[in-house]
Design an enzyme around this catalytic site. Sequence first.
Site, PDB file in Angstrom:
ATOM      1  N   SER A 171      35.276  -5.319 139.251  1.00  0.00           N
ATOM      2  CA  SER A 171      35.963  -4.622 138.244  1.00  0.00           C
ATOM      3  C   SER A 171      35.764  -5.242 136.926  1.00  0.00           C
ATOM      4  O   SER A 171      34.736  -5.879 136.603  1.00  0.00           O
ATOM      5  CB  SER A 171      37.656  -4.754 138.686  1.00  0.00           C
ATOM      6  OG  SER A 171      38.179  -3.932 137.826  1.00  0.00           O
ATOM      7  N   ASN A 172      36.793  -5.113 136.025  1.00  0.00           N
ATOM      8  CA  ASN A 172      36.352  -5.647 134.607  1.00  0.00           C
ATOM      9  C   ASN A 172      38.114  -6.164 134.245  1.00  0.00           C
ATOM     10  O   ASN A 172      38.946  -5.825 134.961  1.00  0.00           O
ATOM     11  CB  ASN A 172      36.032  -4.599 133.532  1.00  0.00           C
ATOM     12  CG  ASN A 172      36.557  -3.573 133.711  1.00  0.00           C
ATOM     13  OD1 ASN A 172      37.655  -3.221 133.157  1.00  0.00           O
ATOM     14  ND2 ASN A 172      36.001  -2.351 134.048  1.00  0.00           N
ATOM     15  N   TYR A 173      38.106  -6.623 132.889  1.00  0.00           N
ATOM     16  CA  TYR A 173      39.336  -7.068 132.428  1.00  0.00           C
ATOM     17  C   TYR A 173      40.445  -6.159 131.905  1.00  0.00           C
ATOM     18  O   TYR A 173      41.324  -6.387 131.193  1.00  0.00           O
ATOM     19  CB  TYR A 173      39.167  -8.198 131.396  1.00  0.00           C
ATOM     20  CG  TYR A 173      38.534  -9.361 132.139  1.00  0.00           C
ATOM     21  CD1 TYR A 173      39.426 -10.118 133.006  1.00  0.00           C
ATOM     22  CD2 TYR A 173      37.195  -9.962 131.678  1.00  0.00           C
ATOM     23  CE1 TYR A 173      38.910 -11.418 133.437  1.00  0.00           C
ATOM     24  CE2 TYR A 173      36.688 -10.945 132.327  1.00  0.00           C
ATOM     25  CZ  TYR A 173      37.571 -11.836 133.067  1.00  0.00           C
ATOM     26  OH  TYR A 173      36.982 -12.929 133.488  1.00  0.00           O
ATOM     27  N   GLY A 217      38.249   1.470 131.213  1.00  0.00           N
ATOM     28  CA  GLY A 217      37.031   0.547 131.280  1.00  0.00           C
ATOM     29  C   GLY A 217      36.720   1.024 132.542  1.00  0.00           C
ATOM     30  O   GLY A 217      36.734   0.214 133.719  1.00  0.00           O
TER      31      GLY A 217
END
Length: 226
Positions: free
Chosen positions: A38-40, A105
Amino acid sequence: MKQSVYRLSRTIYLKRRLHLLITAGPTREPIDPVRFISNYSTGVLGYTLAKEAKKKGYKVTLISGITDLNPPPGVKFVLVNTASEMYKEVKKFFPSCNCLIMTAGVCDFQPVKVKREKIKKESLGNLVLRLKRTPDILYEMGKRKGRRTLIGFALETDNLLKNAKEKLRKKNLDLLVAQRLEKNKTPFGNTEVSVILIHKDGSFQKIPPCSKSRLAKIILGKIKFL
Ligand code: C5P
Protein backbone atom coordinates in the site's frame (compact mmCIF):
# COMPACT_ATOMS: atom_id res chain seq x y z
CA MET A 1 -37.06 39.96 -2.34
CA LYS A 2 -39.05 37.34 -4.26
CA GLN A 3 -36.54 37.49 -7.10
CA SER A 4 -33.51 36.90 -4.85
CA VAL A 5 -35.25 33.93 -3.17
CA TYR A 6 -35.91 32.55 -6.66
CA ARG A 7 -32.25 33.11 -7.67
CA LEU A 8 -31.00 31.43 -4.48
CA SER A 9 -33.21 28.37 -4.87
CA ARG A 10 -32.24 28.11 -8.54
CA THR A 11 -28.52 28.18 -7.57
CA ILE A 12 -29.10 25.46 -4.98
CA TYR A 13 -31.10 23.46 -7.54
CA LEU A 14 -28.36 23.75 -10.19
CA LYS A 15 -25.65 22.80 -7.70
CA ARG A 16 -27.61 19.79 -6.53
CA ARG A 17 -27.76 18.57 -10.10
CA LEU A 18 -23.96 18.62 -10.28
CA HIS A 19 -22.62 15.22 -9.31
CA LEU A 20 -19.07 15.16 -7.96
CA LEU A 21 -17.28 11.82 -7.90
CA ILE A 22 -14.36 11.89 -5.48
CA THR A 23 -11.83 9.14 -4.78
CA ALA A 24 -9.71 9.06 -1.65
CA GLY A 25 -7.38 7.04 0.51
CA PRO A 26 -4.88 4.34 -0.37
CA THR A 27 -5.56 1.13 -2.24
CA ARG A 28 -4.26 -2.15 -0.86
CA GLU A 29 -2.89 -4.82 -3.16
CA PRO A 30 -2.89 -8.24 -1.48
CA ILE A 31 0.15 -10.51 -1.46
CA ASP A 32 -1.43 -13.34 0.52
CA PRO A 33 -4.40 -13.56 2.96
CA VAL A 34 -2.58 -11.50 5.61
CA ARG A 35 -0.24 -9.17 3.71
CA PHE A 36 -0.58 -6.32 1.24
CA ILE A 37 1.30 -3.53 -0.57
CA SER A 38 0.00 0.00 0.00
CA ASN A 39 1.10 3.61 0.50
CA TYR A 40 0.87 6.41 3.07
CA SER A 41 -2.26 8.10 1.72
CA THR A 42 -4.66 8.98 4.60
CA GLY A 43 -7.68 10.24 2.67
CA VAL A 44 -7.78 13.59 4.51
CA LEU A 45 -7.98 15.79 1.40
CA GLY A 46 -10.55 13.60 -0.39
CA TYR A 47 -12.82 13.39 2.64
CA THR A 48 -12.50 17.14 3.23
CA LEU A 49 -13.38 17.81 -0.41
CA ALA A 50 -16.42 15.54 -0.09
CA LYS A 51 -17.56 17.33 3.08
CA GLU A 52 -17.11 20.82 1.58
CA ALA A 53 -18.77 19.82 -1.71
CA LYS A 54 -21.77 18.45 0.18
CA LYS A 55 -21.99 21.72 2.16
CA LYS A 56 -22.10 23.60 -1.15
CA GLY A 57 -25.13 21.54 -2.16
CA TYR A 58 -23.55 19.19 -4.71
CA LYS A 59 -24.47 15.54 -5.01
CA VAL A 60 -21.34 13.70 -3.85
CA THR A 61 -20.13 10.13 -4.26
CA LEU A 62 -16.99 9.23 -2.33
CA ILE A 63 -15.12 6.08 -3.35
CA SER A 64 -12.48 5.33 -0.78
CA GLY A 65 -9.79 2.89 0.13
CA ILE A 66 -9.51 1.89 3.79
CA THR A 67 -8.73 4.87 6.07
CA ASP A 68 -9.28 5.91 9.71
CA LEU A 69 -11.81 8.56 8.68
CA ASN A 70 -15.59 8.65 8.92
CA PRO A 71 -17.45 9.41 5.69
CA PRO A 72 -19.09 12.86 5.78
CA PRO A 73 -22.86 12.77 6.37
CA GLY A 74 -25.10 12.90 3.30
CA VAL A 75 -22.40 11.62 0.95
CA LYS A 76 -22.83 8.35 -0.96
CA PHE A 77 -19.94 6.25 0.30
CA VAL A 78 -18.35 3.26 -1.42
CA LEU A 79 -15.53 1.40 0.33
CA VAL A 80 -12.97 -0.45 -1.80
CA ASN A 81 -9.78 -2.35 -1.19
CA THR A 82 -7.74 -2.69 -4.38
CA ALA A 83 -7.02 -0.48 -7.41
CA SER A 84 -9.08 -2.86 -9.56
CA GLU A 85 -12.07 -2.51 -7.22
CA MET A 86 -11.69 1.28 -7.29
CA TYR A 87 -11.54 1.19 -11.09
CA LYS A 88 -14.74 -0.88 -11.24
CA GLU A 89 -16.61 1.54 -8.95
CA VAL A 90 -15.33 4.66 -10.73
CA LYS A 91 -16.50 3.18 -14.05
CA LYS A 92 -19.92 2.55 -12.50
CA PHE A 93 -20.45 6.13 -11.26
CA PHE A 94 -18.52 8.01 -13.96
CA PRO A 95 -21.34 8.14 -16.56
CA SER A 96 -23.61 10.05 -14.15
CA CYS A 97 -20.96 12.43 -12.79
CA ASN A 98 -20.09 15.95 -13.95
CA CYS A 99 -16.72 16.07 -12.27
CA LEU A 100 -14.21 13.44 -11.15
CA ILE A 101 -11.64 14.40 -8.52
CA MET A 102 -9.04 11.65 -8.08
CA THR A 103 -7.25 12.29 -4.79
CA ALA A 104 -6.76 8.56 -4.12
CA GLY A 105 -3.31 7.14 -3.63
CA VAL A 106 -3.87 4.36 -6.15
CA CYS A 107 -1.10 1.76 -5.98
CA ASP A 108 0.73 1.65 -9.29
CA PHE A 109 1.66 -2.03 -8.90
CA GLN A 110 0.00 -5.20 -7.70
CA PRO A 111 1.42 -8.71 -7.19
CA VAL A 112 1.14 -10.83 -10.33
CA LYS A 113 -0.15 -13.71 -8.23
CA VAL A 114 -1.98 -13.52 -4.91
CA LYS A 115 -1.10 -16.57 -2.82
CA ARG A 116 -4.13 -18.39 -1.39
CA GLU A 117 -2.23 -19.55 1.66
CA LYS A 118 -0.08 -17.44 3.96
CA ILE A 119 3.48 -17.39 2.69
CA LYS A 120 5.66 -19.22 5.22
CA LYS A 121 8.82 -17.27 5.95
CA GLU A 122 10.49 -20.49 7.12
CA SER A 123 10.31 -21.94 3.60
CA LEU A 124 12.11 -18.99 2.00
CA GLY A 125 15.41 -17.17 2.04
CA ASN A 126 14.47 -13.84 0.50
CA LEU A 127 11.01 -13.36 -0.90
CA VAL A 128 10.91 -12.04 -4.47
CA LEU A 129 7.59 -10.53 -5.50
CA ARG A 130 6.63 -10.10 -9.15
CA LEU A 131 4.48 -7.03 -9.66
CA LYS A 132 2.36 -5.82 -12.55
CA ARG A 133 0.81 -2.43 -13.30
CA THR A 134 -2.64 -1.63 -11.92
CA PRO A 135 -5.13 0.15 -14.18
CA ASP A 136 -4.45 3.91 -14.41
CA ILE A 137 -8.00 4.92 -13.53
CA LEU A 138 -7.62 8.62 -14.28
CA TYR A 139 -5.98 7.95 -17.65
CA GLU A 140 -8.80 5.57 -18.61
CA MET A 141 -11.47 8.08 -17.57
CA GLY A 142 -9.61 10.80 -19.48
CA LYS A 143 -10.16 8.80 -22.66
CA ARG A 144 -13.94 8.83 -22.15
CA LYS A 145 -14.16 12.27 -20.58
CA GLY A 146 -16.89 13.88 -22.71
CA ARG A 147 -17.97 17.19 -21.17
CA ARG A 148 -16.92 16.20 -17.67
CA THR A 149 -14.35 18.05 -15.55
CA LEU A 150 -11.38 15.93 -14.51
CA ILE A 151 -9.07 16.86 -11.64
CA GLY A 152 -5.93 14.92 -10.74
CA PHE A 153 -3.11 15.12 -8.22
CA ALA A 154 0.61 14.61 -8.60
CA LEU A 155 3.41 14.23 -6.10
CA GLU A 156 6.79 14.77 -7.72
CA THR A 157 10.33 14.73 -6.39
CA ASP A 158 11.87 16.67 -9.29
CA ASN A 159 10.95 18.72 -12.37
CA LEU A 160 7.59 19.46 -10.76
CA LEU A 161 6.14 21.77 -13.41
CA LYS A 162 7.41 19.85 -16.42
CA ASN A 163 6.27 16.45 -15.13
CA ALA A 164 2.96 17.80 -13.90
CA LYS A 165 2.17 19.51 -17.23
CA GLU A 166 2.97 16.28 -19.04
CA LYS A 167 0.67 14.34 -16.69
CA LEU A 168 -2.14 16.83 -17.21
CA ARG A 169 -1.86 16.46 -20.99
CA LYS A 170 -1.51 12.67 -20.97
CA LYS A 171 -4.47 12.12 -18.65
CA ASN A 172 -6.64 14.74 -20.43
CA LEU A 173 -7.25 16.75 -17.24
CA ASP A 174 -8.72 20.19 -16.65
CA LEU A 175 -6.78 20.79 -13.47
CA LEU A 176 -3.80 19.14 -11.84
CA VAL A 177 -2.85 19.79 -8.25
CA ALA A 178 0.91 19.34 -8.12
CA GLN A 179 2.99 19.01 -5.01
CA ARG A 180 6.70 18.64 -4.53
CA LEU A 181 7.72 15.77 -2.25
CA GLU A 182 10.12 17.40 0.19
CA LYS A 183 12.64 15.57 2.32
CA ASN A 184 11.59 16.47 5.85
CA LYS A 185 7.95 17.32 5.26
CA THR A 186 5.23 14.72 4.86
CA PRO A 187 2.34 15.56 2.52
CA PHE A 188 0.25 12.82 4.14
CA GLY A 189 -2.39 13.41 6.82
CA ASN A 190 -3.58 16.62 8.41
CA THR A 191 -0.69 18.80 7.32
CA GLU A 192 -0.16 22.14 5.63
CA VAL A 193 0.48 21.83 1.93
CA SER A 194 1.90 24.13 -0.70
CA VAL A 195 0.80 23.20 -4.18
CA ILE A 196 0.78 24.49 -7.71
CA LEU A 197 -2.49 24.39 -9.62
CA ILE A 198 -1.92 23.71 -13.29
CA HIS A 199 -4.73 24.49 -15.71
CA LYS A 200 -5.51 22.87 -19.04
CA ASP A 201 -4.25 25.91 -20.96
CA GLY A 202 -0.83 25.50 -19.33
CA SER A 203 -1.21 28.45 -16.96
CA PHE A 204 -0.39 27.80 -13.33
CA GLN A 205 -1.00 29.29 -9.92
CA LYS A 206 1.21 28.85 -6.86
CA ILE A 207 -0.83 28.42 -3.70
CA PRO A 208 0.99 29.54 -0.54
CA PRO A 209 1.14 27.00 2.33
CA CYS A 210 -2.38 26.30 3.59
CA SER A 211 -4.45 23.66 5.37
CA LYS A 212 -6.09 20.88 3.39
CA SER A 213 -9.45 22.32 4.33
CA ARG A 214 -8.48 25.64 2.68
CA LEU A 215 -7.09 23.78 -0.33
CA ALA A 216 -10.36 21.84 -0.69
CA LYS A 217 -12.27 25.16 -0.83
CA ILE A 218 -9.86 26.57 -3.43
CA ILE A 219 -10.24 23.47 -5.63
CA LEU A 220 -14.05 23.50 -5.39
CA GLY A 221 -14.05 27.21 -6.22
CA LYS A 222 -12.25 26.38 -9.46
CA ILE A 223 -14.85 23.94 -10.71
CA LYS A 224 -17.22 26.53 -12.09
CA PHE A 225 -14.41 28.15 -14.07
CA LEU A 226 -13.05 24.98 -15.68
O1 C5P B 1 0.75 9.14 -12.63
P1 C5P B 1 0.52 9.47 -11.19
O2 C5P B 1 0.33 8.25 -10.34
O3 C5P B 1 1.49 10.44 -10.60
O4 C5P B 1 -0.89 10.25 -11.22
C1 C5P B 1 -1.51 10.65 -10.06
C2 C5P B 1 -2.98 10.85 -10.35
O5 C5P B 1 -3.51 9.73 -11.06
C3 C5P B 1 -3.77 10.93 -9.07
O6 C5P B 1 -4.87 11.81 -9.28
C4 C5P B 1 -4.20 9.48 -8.84
O7 C5P B 1 -5.37 9.39 -8.07
C5 C5P B 1 -4.40 8.98 -10.26
N1 C5P B 1 -4.05 7.55 -10.46
C6 C5P B 1 -5.00 6.68 -10.98
N2 C5P B 1 -4.69 5.36 -11.17
C7 C5P B 1 -3.43 4.90 -10.92
C8 C5P B 1 -2.45 5.77 -10.43
C9 C5P B 1 -2.80 7.10 -10.19
O8 C5P B 1 -6.13 7.11 -11.22
N3 C5P B 1 -3.15 3.62 -11.13
